[in-house]
Design a protein around this motif. Structure first.
Motif, PDB file in Angstrom:
ATOM      1  N   PRO B 283     -43.373  10.924 116.538  1.00 13.44           N
ATOM      2  CA  PRO B 283     -42.942  10.486 114.579  1.00 13.44           C
ATOM      3  C   PRO B 283     -42.657  12.036 113.809  1.00 13.44           C
ATOM      4  O   PRO B 283     -43.138  12.903 114.837  1.00 13.44           O
ATOM      5  N   LYS B 439     -48.667  13.861 119.880  1.00 14.39           N
ATOM      6  CA  LYS B 439     -47.723  14.299 119.111  1.00 14.39           C
ATOM      7  C   LYS B 439     -49.675  15.475 118.331  1.00 14.39           C
ATOM      8  O   LYS B 439     -49.814  16.315 118.164  1.00 14.39           O
ATOM      9  N   SER B 481     -54.810  10.528 111.984  1.00 15.20           N
ATOM     10  CA  SER B 481     -53.888  10.385 112.629  1.00 15.20           C
ATOM     11  C   SER B 481     -52.249  10.698 111.865  1.00 15.20           C
ATOM     12  O   SER B 481     -52.263  10.021 110.680  1.00 15.20           O
TER      13      SER B 481
END
Ligand SMILES: Cc1cc2nc3c(=O)[nH]c(=O)nc-3n(C[C@H](O)[C@H](O)[C@H](O)COP(=O)(O)O)c2cc1C
Ligand code: SF4
Ligand code: FES
Lengths: 168, 579
Positions: B283, B439, B481
């Protein structure tokens, strides 16, 4: 595999995807459906054929669970660990499989016969717990049926109708 | 006239008998030389549950239930050849559901575009192209109040409008068929049962937003859905419903299928885009939103399968009609995959505003196990549990959020007394930890820490301070997040902790698992008075944990026992105690 044959296979696999944008994943799908996994020499050839670095191909293969770098067993048993199957006893099935075959999830038996995998929701949660053997779906499986299922496939393979696989 | 028969085995517990049934039926039709005049179709879903083999016969529109092989000769000679209705086979089921999304499932042959067209298929696209006014479509969608069915519930018209307003010659529309929730299969059923309506919806999205290309991103684990969508696309091209000059207009639209490869995070919009681009599905921060910068940097609209299946009915029947169904803020219907500890497990489509109780008990038939229903879980790994006390809540985006869950994409898992809430939280969290792309640190590290704590608690090594730590880490993950996966991963933990803190406390303080799920918190023992000294358990125990002999009796060594329960299952006089 001999080099000329490999080159031919790869150009066949890449086919009309060769010039499309974002084609790598689709080509990997094709490779895996032909060989059952993504062999290194094929990746190398794809890298030449599409002119993309091998590292980038591996970067993609290792990100996605679906792609495999090792040959699958003759029979792949996939146990669904989706929520419905989990609640209805899939962990017990997996334990039993691991016990009977003497391997853990993600491994192949020494004779290369069975591989056990965990998958997520096969979309038949109504019939949980579900497992598939080479794509054939077994629904509402009970622990004591595991032995039976395995011996059926073992007998089939040993019975010499080599590699006969029932499609769902 | 050709008859069409849809067949499905609606019993959820048994093995699928529909295939054998079809074969017998086909043979008998052949004997009567009727096989050319009857088309047999195995349906994906018919909105009927636990009625054995069910067949819907069209055009007569007869619904037969509990059909057995012995009934086939009668059906062939009297109904199929004679056109007579067999009253004893008629299936009467409560029509509590409202089928908009699933309208064609089990009615239209999913492999025949002619069939779809005969059921008003492509009328909506024809209307849209004839009026040639995208604004009008947007206005209709706005009136309808349709919101995204993929989870977040963003108004569909607004999303389309954003992309439409960007000045750019190349735009894209994508159908999100990744269906990541591990325990739900609504989208799969629509893709398999009514592929054309999704293609029609996506085509209309293309027209309104100004996109000339559409993608179907479908999980590789759904081979039949992929095959059907591909076939449907090919047929649409052949009929001039895809490609250039669709229905004689100047509109051009191409569609193609791209496969997922087993990564949950790829359901997230920006990760999905990266995946279609042939990259790792990482993402990226938003904004920029895909509607301005999406696939290959171009404006892109991503919609869920179910959202798209709603488009044609809205256009044909009006936004006002759609807005008349549902609640103040949640319009239309929602498809739920009701599974788990429920008698009638299956897909249900109900108007928004239907209570959870109606879904679980009136339609689902309750637990069916004789045990008490404890809670449902909605929204999968991003959602939460809803205890029985809240079952009167009418389903809707805001309502479910208020009680700590989300609508999600439509998974509804019913849990009974034998399910442990710590175990459930652990199950979902492990899923998110496995699927985290790694990530960003809050999700990668926070998730692992949460999981460690939950494992300690279920192993009997929990401390009271762990409960506060669970909450603290959860809040941090929600806030920090990068993408929806990490932001929502703590939801199952927080909601179980909020509603079932007692259960957590019992694990932590008394080192006991009330549902007897957490393996380290219960043990197996032998009730000596009941034991007949047969020794079956000794032979069956895979861990060699049982020792003793016929004279002295047997004992289970708790340290060696793997909690597999084999002894309990095999013991004839029920002398094994789990507690
Ligand atoms: C981790 C994650 C997984 C998701 N999985 C799905 C999915 O499987 N299917 C889906 O339609 N949307 C999924 N979504 C939501 C999509 O990102 C997106 O919001 C949705 O497809 C938009 O369509 P809609 O407006 O029609 O709902 C997911 C989101 C996140 C953060
Ligand atoms: S929240 Fe999790 S899944 Fe999302 S970007 Fe961060 S690490 Fe990846
Ligand atoms: S959870 Fe196993 S099939 Fe869905």
């Amino acid at each position: 595999m001999d080099a000329a044959q490999l080159e031919k296979d790869v150009s066949e696999i890449a086919g009309d995807w060769k010039n499309k944008e974002g084609n790598l994943i689709m080509i990997l799908h094709r490779i895996q459906s032909k060989y059952g996994y993504v062999p290194r020499e094929v990746s190398l050839e794809i890298s030449k054929h599409l002119d993309i670095p091998l590292a980038r191909i591996y970067e993609v293969i290792t990100f996605y669970n679906y792609f495999k770098l090792e040959p699958p067993g003759k029979c792949t048993i996939s146990v669904c660990m989706g929520t419905a199957c989990y609640l209805k006893g899939a962990p017990t099935l997996l334990n039993e499989l691991e016990r009977v075959l003497g391997i853990t999830e993600g491994q192949t038996t020494k004779d290369g016969m069975f591989r056990v995998e965990v998958v997520r929701c096969l979309g038949c949660c109504g019939l949980a717990p579900v497992l598939t053997v080479d794509g054939k779906i077994y629904q509402g499986v009970k622990k004591n049926e595991i032995g039976e299922i395995i011996s059926k496939y073992a007998a089939e393979e040993n019975g010499g109708n080599g590699g006969h696989k029932e499609k769902p | 006239m050709i008859k069409r028969i849809f067949i499905r085995d609606t019993n959820s517990s048994s093995a699928d008998k529909a295939r054998d049934f079809c074969n017998v039926l086909r043979n008998q039709l052949r004997e009567k030389q009727m096989d050319e005049k009857v088309q047999l179709i195995r349906a994906a879903d018919m909105g009927v549950y636990n009625q054995g083999i069910v067949m819907r016969i069209l055009p007569d529109d007869l619904l037969y239930g509990q059909v057995e092989e012995k009934d086939i000769p009668r059906i062939v000679s009297e109904t199929i050849c004679g056109g007579k209705r067999l009253n004893d086979l008629m299936c009467h089921h409560a029509a509590r559901q409202c089928r908009i999304v699933l309208r064609n499932c089990g009615v239209v042959d999913p492999e025949s575009i002619e069939d779809y067209i005969a059921q008003d298929g492509y009328q909506a696209l024809a209307k849209v192209l004839e009026q040639n006014d995208p604004e009008k479509v947007l206005a209709e969608l706005k009136t309808s109040g349709l919101r995204g069915r993929g989870g977040a519930g963003y108004p569909t018209w607004l999303k389309w409008n954003l992309a439409r307003n960007v000045k750019e010659s190349q735009k894209y529309v994508i159908c999100n068929g990744d269906e990541g929730d591990p325990g739900a299969y609504m989208d799969r059923s629509v893709l398999e049962g009514d592929p054309y309506s999704v293609i029609e919806g996506l085509t209309i999205a293309g027209f309104v937003t100004g996109a000339s290309k559409g993608y179907f991103y479908i999980r590789a684990e759904y081979p039949l859905a992929i095959e059907r969508i591909q076939k449907a696309i090919d047929q649409a091209y052949a009929c001039g419903l895809l490609g250039e000059n669709i229905l004689g207009s100047t509109f051009r639209f191409d569609a193609e299928v791209r496969l997922g490869a087993g990564a949950f995070v790829c359901g997230e919009e920006t990760a999905l885009i990266a995946s279609i681009e042939g990259k790792r599905g990482y993402p990226r921060p938003r904004p920029p939103y895909p509607s301005t910068q999406g696939l290959w940097g171009k404006p892109t609209v991503i919609n869920n399968v179910e959202t798209l299946a709603n488009i044609s009915p809205i256009i044909l029947k009006s936004g006002k009609w759609f807005a008349g169904i549902g609640t103040e803020t949640s319009k239309g219907t929602k498809v739920f995959a009701v599974t788990g500890k429920v008698k009638n497990s299956g897909l249900v489509e109900v108007p928004m505003g239907t209570s959870i109780r109606e879904i679980v008990f009136d339609i689902g038939g309750g637990a069916g196990s004789g045990k008490k229903v404890k809670a449902v879980q909605t929204g999968g790994p991003s959602g939460g549990v809803i205890p029985e006390d809240f079952f009167n809540t009418p389903v809707g985006y805001e309502n479910l959020q208020k009680i700590g869950s989300i609508m999600g994409s439509g998974g509804m898992i019913v849990m009974d007394e034998s399910d442990c809430m710590v175990d459930i939280a652990k199950f979902y969290l492990r899923f998110c930890v496995d699927e985290s792309c790694g990530k960003c640190a809050p999700c990668r590290i926070g998730g692992t820490q949460l999981l460690n704590l939950l494992e300690k608690i279920s192993d009997g090594k929990g401390e009271e301070a762990h409960l506060a730590a669970l909450r603290r880490i959860s809040f941090a993950m929600q806030k920090a997040s990068l993408c929806g996966l990490g932001q929502t991963a703590p939801n199952p933990v927080l909601s179980t902790l909020n509603y079932f803190e007692d259960e957590y406390r019992t694990h932590v303080l008394e080192k006991r698992c009330p549902a007897r799920k957490c393996g380290r918190l219960f043990r197996y023992s032998i009730i000596q008075e009941k034991c007949k000294r047969c020794g079956l358990c000794v032979r069956n125990c895979p861990s060699d944990a049982i020792s003793g002999n016929r004279e002295k009796g047997y004992v289970i060594d708790e340290a060696k026992c793997s909690r597999c329960g084999l002894c309990l299952e095999t013991c004839k006089p029920n002398a094994i105690l789990r507690g």
